[in-house]
Design a protein around this motif. Structure first.
Motif, PDB file in Angstrom:
ATOM      1  N   ASP A   6     -13.089  -0.951   2.173  1.00 15.55           N
ATOM      2  CA  ASP A   6     -13.056   0.118   1.170  1.00 15.55           C
ATOM      3  C   ASP A   6     -14.230  -0.021   0.209  1.00 15.55           C
ATOM      4  OD1 ASP A   6      -9.868  -1.299   0.175  1.00 15.55           O
ATOM      5  OD2 ASP A   6     -11.889  -2.161   0.013  1.00 15.55           O
ATOM      6  N   SER A   7     -14.673   1.124  -0.315  1.00 22.92           N
ATOM      7  CA  SER A   7     -15.830   1.170  -1.200  1.00 22.92           C
ATOM      8  C   SER A   7     -15.788   2.449  -2.025  1.00 22.92           C
ATOM      9  CB  SER A   7     -17.117   1.116  -0.381  1.00 22.92           C
ATOM     10  OG  SER A   7     -17.216   2.260   0.454  1.00 22.92           O
ATOM     11  N   GLY A   8     -16.745   2.579  -2.942  1.00 20.75           N
ATOM     12  CA  GLY A   8     -16.898   3.824  -3.680  1.00 20.75           C
ATOM     13  C   GLY A   8     -16.409   3.807  -5.114  1.00 20.75           C
ATOM     14  N   SER A  17     -15.357  12.241 -11.689  1.00 18.48           N
ATOM     15  CA  SER A  17     -14.907  12.197 -10.299  1.00 18.48           C
ATOM     16  C   SER A  17     -15.504  10.998  -9.578  1.00 18.48           C
ATOM     17  CB  SER A  17     -15.332  13.470  -9.564  1.00 18.48           C
ATOM     18  OG  SER A  17     -14.739  14.619 -10.120  1.00 18.48           O
ATOM     19  N   LEU A  18     -14.764  10.525  -8.591  1.00 17.34           N
ATOM     20  CA  LEU A  18     -15.236   9.489  -7.688  1.00 17.34           C
ATOM     21  C   LEU A  18     -14.687   9.796  -6.301  1.00 17.34           C
ATOM     22  CD1 LEU A  18     -14.675   6.184  -9.709  1.00 17.34           C
ATOM     23  CD2 LEU A  18     -16.876   7.116  -9.024  1.00 17.34           C
ATOM     24  N   ARG A  67      -5.130  16.496  -8.300  1.00 22.66           N
ATOM     25  CA  ARG A  67      -6.392  15.863  -8.719  1.00 22.66           C
ATOM     26  C   ARG A  67      -7.026  15.048  -7.592  1.00 22.66           C
ATOM     27  NH1 ARG A  67      -6.365  12.042 -12.528  1.00 22.66           N
ATOM     28  NH2 ARG A  67      -4.242  11.310 -12.112  1.00 22.66           N
ATOM     29  N   PHE A  68      -6.214  14.420  -6.763  1.00 20.67           N
ATOM     30  CA  PHE A  68      -6.712  13.581  -5.675  1.00 20.67           C
ATOM     31  C   PHE A  68      -6.497  14.295  -4.345  1.00 20.67           C
ATOM     32  CE2 PHE A  68      -6.107   9.098  -7.742  1.00 20.67           C
ATOM     33  CZ  PHE A  68      -6.764   9.538  -8.874  1.00 20.67           C
ATOM     34  N   LEU A  81     -10.837   9.236  -0.265  1.00 19.76           N
ATOM     35  CA  LEU A  81      -9.928   9.661  -1.321  1.00 19.76           C
ATOM     36  C   LEU A  81     -10.796  10.269  -2.418  1.00 19.76           C
ATOM     37  CD1 LEU A  81      -7.011   9.729  -2.447  1.00 19.76           C
ATOM     38  CD2 LEU A  81      -7.547   7.583  -3.611  1.00 19.76           C
ATOM     39  N   GLN A  82     -10.801  11.593  -2.495  1.00 18.79           N
ATOM     40  CA  GLN A  82     -11.537  12.288  -3.544  1.00 18.79           C
ATOM     41  C   GLN A  82     -10.684  12.310  -4.804  1.00 18.79           C
ATOM     42  OE1 GLN A  82     -14.725  13.660  -3.504  1.00 18.79           O
ATOM     43  NE2 GLN A  82     -14.370  13.959  -5.704  1.00 18.79           N
ATOM     44  N   MET A  83     -11.245  11.818  -5.888  1.00 21.03           N
ATOM     45  CA  MET A  83     -10.506  11.728  -7.144  1.00 21.03           C
ATOM     46  C   MET A  83     -11.233  12.547  -8.204  1.00 21.03           C
ATOM     47  SD  MET A  83      -9.469   7.679  -7.110  1.00 21.03           S
ATOM     48  CE  MET A  83     -11.131   7.153  -7.495  1.00 21.03           C
TER      49      MET A  83
END
Length: 127
Positions: A6-8, A17-18, A67-68, A81-83
């Motif tokens: 996992d990363s980001g 946003s992340l 939101r996610f 996973l867009q947050m």
């Protein structure tokens, strides 16, 4: 043993946003239930979201609904996973994970129900 990478993660201000990424194996993409947990200091690991890539089912914990969002890219063997609209209470270490259990199984809200884990990526949201 299946490895998940996992990363980001990063540091953002409230409302930012992340996009987290999780590199997985072909086996995982081919039918496992995959998900994201998070753990803040002093708190238990919490289910955030889960789904079967290309399947109809997805789950989001109430605090992140709207939101996610989960997505995947088969060619890159990566889950995302867009947050969006991040809040300070989203601050935690985020972990991707997989399981052979049915994704609809309510036991999957608990961390021991999952098999393989990434090492985690830190998300920090400042006010």
């Amino acid at each position: 043993q299946v490895q998940l990478v996992d990363s980001g993660g990063g540091s953002v201000q409230t409302g930012g946003s992340l996009r987290l990424a999780c590199k997985v194996s072909y086996a995982t993409l081919s039918g496992f239930c995959v998900g994201w947990f998070r753990q803040a200091p002093g708190k238990e690991r919490e289910m955030v979201a889960r789904f079967v890539p290309n399947g109809p089912f997805s789950y989001y914990t109430d605090s992140v609904k709207g939101r996610f969002s989960l997505s995947h890219d088969f060619a890159k063997m990566t889950l995302y996973l867009q947050m969006n609209n991040l809040k300070p209470e989203d601050t935690a270490m985020y972990y991707c994970t997989d399981t052979r259990l049915e994704c609809t199984d309510t036991a999957l809200t608990l961390a021991p129900s999952w098999n393989n884990w990434g090492k985690g990526t830190q998300v920090t949201v400042s006010s």
